[in-house]
Design a protein around this motif. Structure first.
Motif, PDB file in Angstrom:
ATOM      1  N   TRP A  96       0.838  -1.197   0.000  1.00  0.00           N
ATOM      2  CA  TRP A  96       0.000   0.000   0.000  1.00  0.00           C
ATOM      3  C   TRP A  96       0.876   1.250   0.000  1.00  0.00           C
ATOM      4  CZ3 TRP A  96      -4.545   1.666  -1.289  1.00  0.00           C
ATOM      5  CH2 TRP A  96      -5.016   2.884  -0.807  1.00  0.00           C
ATOM      6  N   LEU A 125      -0.868  -1.288  -4.552  1.00  0.00           N
ATOM      7  CA  LEU A 125      -2.068  -0.469  -4.594  1.00  0.00           C
ATOM      8  C   LEU A 125      -1.745   0.891  -3.982  1.00  0.00           C
ATOM      9  CD1 LEU A 125      -4.821  -3.044  -3.481  1.00  0.00           C
ATOM     10  CD2 LEU A 125      -3.859  -2.619  -5.753  1.00  0.00           C
ATOM     11  N   VAL A 135     -10.155   1.246  -2.995  1.00  0.00           N
ATOM     12  CA  VAL A 135      -9.120   0.789  -3.917  1.00  0.00           C
ATOM     13  C   VAL A 135      -9.069  -0.732  -3.946  1.00  0.00           C
ATOM     14  CG1 VAL A 135      -6.631   0.722  -4.355  1.00  0.00           C
ATOM     15  CG2 VAL A 135      -7.726   2.886  -3.742  1.00  0.00           C
ATOM     16  N   TYR A 139      -9.767  -3.070  -7.062  1.00  0.00           N
ATOM     17  CA  TYR A 139      -8.648  -3.924  -7.474  1.00  0.00           C
ATOM     18  C   TYR A 139      -9.132  -5.332  -7.807  1.00  0.00           C
ATOM     19  CZ  TYR A 139      -4.985  -7.367  -6.600  1.00  0.00           C
ATOM     20  OH  TYR A 139      -4.163  -8.465  -6.678  1.00  0.00           O
ATOM     21  N   GLY A 157      -4.723   1.948  -8.546  1.00  0.00           N
ATOM     22  CA  GLY A 157      -5.057   2.896  -7.496  1.00  0.00           C
ATOM     23  C   GLY A 157      -5.590   4.199  -8.056  1.00  0.00           C
TER      24      GLY A 157
END
Length: 226
Positions: A96, A125, A135, A139, A157
């Protein structure tokens, strides 16, 4: 008489327990990332040894909980000389925003140390603070659309303007915009192979990015293959 027996029993247990050392560590739980050595060292950081009565399991639990992959931990003593540790780990699905922060399938963010970076193969992401759940949901939708059409997703993202971006495994970037990102991605997988076959292969070019923010069609930026 009964009270006397109980008191004597309590005295015997306390006296005996005070001389029994906690030395046998029993570890259980489904673990993939946290090693026995890491748990053992966390226990020893609290105290190298203690008695059955005085050993502070709350401190042990707190120390183990601080390990990077540990989501939950339960620590209890078992007579006469066992310390039982049960661990539940985070289940990561993606990095992340950086290679030292990870996202679980429940959209929980946790941090891993530098020594553990890039050891696992996960997509990246990204997004502003508070957007991790949105997100992650998109995804999975993107992933299914691309997998069904034999594309592999490397990154996905939204930027600070909440415009969606995808990077495929080959490095091609897809710009989906703020709206209709699912429809635009479906348009890509439908028409791009035809375009690729007619144009890219014969010109020996690499697709740098594809802008799908049009009512119909898309624009392509290419660079020569090295």
């Amino acid at each position: 008489m009964i009270v006397f027996v109980v008191c004597r029993l309590i005295f015997w247990m306390h006296h005996t327990s005070s001389s029994v050392l906690v030395f046998k560590l029993v570890i259980s739980g489904n673990r993939r990332y946290t090693t026995d050595d890491e748990i053992r060292n966390a226990v020893l950081r609290v105290a190298p040894m203690g008695t059955f009565i005085t050993y502070n399991i709350n401190l042990v639990q707190r120390e183990i909980k601080s390990l990077p992959w540990v989501k939950q931990v339960s620590v209890r003593k078992q007579w006469p000389n066992k310390l039982k540790v049960y661990i539940i780990e985070y289940v990561p699905v993606a990095y992340w925003n950086s290679s030292h922060m990870m996202l679980t399938r429940d959209a929980v963010i946790f941090t891993i140390p530098e020594s553990r970076m890039n050891r696992q193969s996960f997509p990246m992401l990204f997004g502003p603070v508070g957007t991790e759940r949105d997100v992650l949901i998109n995804y999975y939708v993107f992933l299914e659309i691309l997998k069904f059409n034999l594309y592999t997703l490397q990154s996905a993202g939204i930027d600070n303007r909440y415009s969606w971006h995808i990077i495929l495994e080959n490095g091609t970037r897809l710009i989906l915009g703020r709206k209709y990102c699912i429809e635009r991605l479906q348009r890509f997988v439908k028409f791009y192979p035809i375009f690729l076959k007619k144009n890219m292969y014969k010109n020996n070019e690499f697709v740098h990015y594809i802008d799908l923010r049009y009512e119909s069609g898309f624009s392509v930026k290419t660079i020569p293959n090295k």
